[in-house]
Design a protein around this motif. Structure first.
Motif, mmCIF file in Angstrom:
data_model
loop_
_atom_site.group_PDB
_atom_site.id
_atom_site.type_symbol
_atom_site.label_atom_id
_atom_site.label_comp_id
_atom_site.label_asym_id
_atom_site.label_seq_id
_atom_site.Cartn_x
_atom_site.Cartn_y
_atom_site.Cartn_z
ATOM 1 N N UNK A 26 0.853 -1.190 0.000
ATOM 2 C CA UNK A 26 0.000 0.000 0.000
ATOM 3 C C UNK A 26 0.884 1.234 0.000
ATOM 4 N N UNK A 27 0.659 2.067 -0.984
ATOM 5 C CA UNK A 27 1.463 3.274 -1.148
ATOM 6 C C UNK A 27 0.976 4.319 -0.155
ATOM 7 N N UNK A 28 1.820 4.673 0.790
ATOM 8 C CA UNK A 28 1.415 5.580 1.856
ATOM 9 C C UNK A 28 2.091 6.945 1.750
ATOM 10 N N UNK A 29 2.547 7.333 0.572
ATOM 11 C CA UNK A 29 3.152 8.645 0.414
ATOM 12 C C UNK A 29 4.631 8.669 0.706
ATOM 13 N N UNK A 30 5.118 7.646 1.344
ATOM 14 C CA UNK A 30 6.540 7.513 1.670
ATOM 15 C C UNK A 30 7.145 6.476 0.740
ATOM 16 N N UNK A 31 8.373 6.699 0.307
ATOM 17 C CA UNK A 31 9.027 5.736 -0.573
ATOM 18 C C UNK A 31 9.277 4.437 0.192
ATOM 19 N N UNK A 32 8.870 3.329 -0.404
ATOM 20 C CA UNK A 32 9.017 2.024 0.227
ATOM 21 C C UNK A 32 9.308 1.003 -0.868
ATOM 22 N N UNK A 104 0.051 12.596 -0.331
ATOM 23 C CA UNK A 104 -1.323 12.113 -0.356
ATOM 24 C C UNK A 104 -2.301 13.231 -0.015
ATOM 25 N N UNK A 105 -3.431 13.235 -0.718
ATOM 26 C CA UNK A 105 -4.493 14.176 -0.373
ATOM 27 C C UNK A 105 -5.254 13.588 0.821
ATOM 28 N N UNK A 106 -6.008 14.444 1.488
ATOM 29 C CA UNK A 106 -6.782 13.997 2.650
ATOM 30 C C UNK A 106 -7.786 12.918 2.230
ATOM 31 N N UNK A 107 -8.389 13.116 1.062
ATOM 32 C CA UNK A 107 -9.363 12.143 0.551
ATOM 33 C C UNK A 107 -8.697 10.782 0.302
ATOM 34 N N UNK A 108 -7.507 10.819 -0.299
ATOM 35 C CA UNK A 108 -6.780 9.577 -0.594
ATOM 36 C C UNK A 108 -6.362 8.872 0.704
ATOM 37 N N UNK A 109 -5.967 9.644 1.705
ATOM 38 C CA UNK A 109 -5.607 9.053 3.008
ATOM 39 C C UNK A 109 -6.791 8.310 3.616
ATOM 40 N N UNK A 115 -9.235 1.002 3.088
ATOM 41 C CA UNK A 115 -8.669 -0.205 2.478
ATOM 42 C C UNK A 115 -7.902 -1.023 3.513
ATOM 43 N N UNK A 116 -7.133 -0.328 4.350
ATOM 44 C CA UNK A 116 -6.356 -0.991 5.403
ATOM 45 C C UNK A 116 -7.294 -1.725 6.362
ATOM 46 N N UNK A 117 -8.388 -1.076 6.746
ATOM 47 C CA UNK A 117 -9.355 -1.702 7.654
ATOM 48 C C UNK A 117 -10.013 -2.913 7.010
ATOM 49 N N UNK A 118 -10.327 -2.809 5.731
ATOM 50 C CA UNK A 118 -10.952 -3.932 5.019
ATOM 51 C C UNK A 118 -10.011 -5.134 4.961
ATOM 52 N N UNK A 178 -2.624 2.489 9.731
ATOM 53 C CA UNK A 178 -3.529 3.629 9.590
ATOM 54 C C UNK A 178 -2.844 4.905 10.073
ATOM 55 N N UNK A 179 -2.148 4.833 11.202
ATOM 56 C CA UNK A 179 -1.420 5.992 11.718
ATOM 57 C C UNK A 179 -0.337 6.436 10.744
ATOM 58 N N UNK A 180 0.354 5.479 10.142
ATOM 59 C CA UNK A 180 1.387 5.800 9.169
ATOM 60 C C UNK A 180 0.797 6.570 7.994
#
Length: 184
Positions: A26-32, A104-109, A115-118, A178-180
């Motif tokens: 899952x792309x969280x805005x940080x390079x991984x 990431x935009x607020x909407x995308x977050x 998605x993470x919860x699902x 989710x916090x990340x």
């Protein structure tokens, strides 16, 4: 009966590992670099993971650099990234491919958090299915007179404790992811 508990824990641990693997993509805005794990490059007719063809580094928080060992593979890697579903356009200078992760935009977050919860809920369902299967094994052991009714009750209670422990782990992993996503 102990073998049932051991197998149950092993299967539940596999579910946790699968959850972690899924979260890494899952792309969280940080390079991984883990985001590239699922991408296969057609390298001389053989599907090859990017990490086996190139050095992957994170020079800045939101930039992933991919430096192929074979310079002729740059275009192949770029093509594979474009064909994937990661949603980032690669740029290259002929030797190094750079992936710039947009903020990431607020909407995308919020969408990523859902998605993470699902995914976490699906993993809990898988863990509960493992518990259900193990309880069936214990009931079969009771039916075959291999264990007593008290042993069956003890076994079911222990399986529930094991399940509760794994569900708690899933919740902790979900909250951390989710916090990340929300703090970036």
């Amino acid at each position: 009966m102990e073998s049932v508990f051991a197998k149950t824990k092993e299967k539940m641990e596999k579910s946790i590992n699968s959850l972690k693997y899924e979260y890494n993509s899952i792309r969280a805005g940080r390079a991984n670099a883990a985001i590239l794990d699922r991408i296969q490059v057609d390298y001389y007719g053989t599907p090859t993971p990017i990490n086996q063809m190139a050095a992957i580094s994170v020079p800045e928080a939101r930039i992933l650099a991919i430096q192929p060992w074979d310079v002729s593979a740059v275009s192949l890697i770029e093509k594979a990234i474009l064909a994937s579903d990661i949603g980032i356009n690669p740029s290259n200078d002929g030797r190094i491919i750079r992936l710039v992760f947009p903020a990431l935009t607020e909407e995308r977050r919020k969408q990523l958090s859902k998605d993470v919860s699902k995914i976490a809920e699906d993993t809990k369902v898988a863990v509960r299915q493992v518990r259900r299967d193990s309880i069936e094994k214990i009931k079969a052991m009771k039916k075959n007179s291999e264990i007593t009714e008290d042993d069956q009750k003890y076994g079911e209670e222990k399986l529930q404790k094991i399940t509760d422990e794994f569900v708690k782990k899933i919740d902790e992993i979900c909250v951390a992811k989710t916090n990340e996503i929300m703090e970036i």
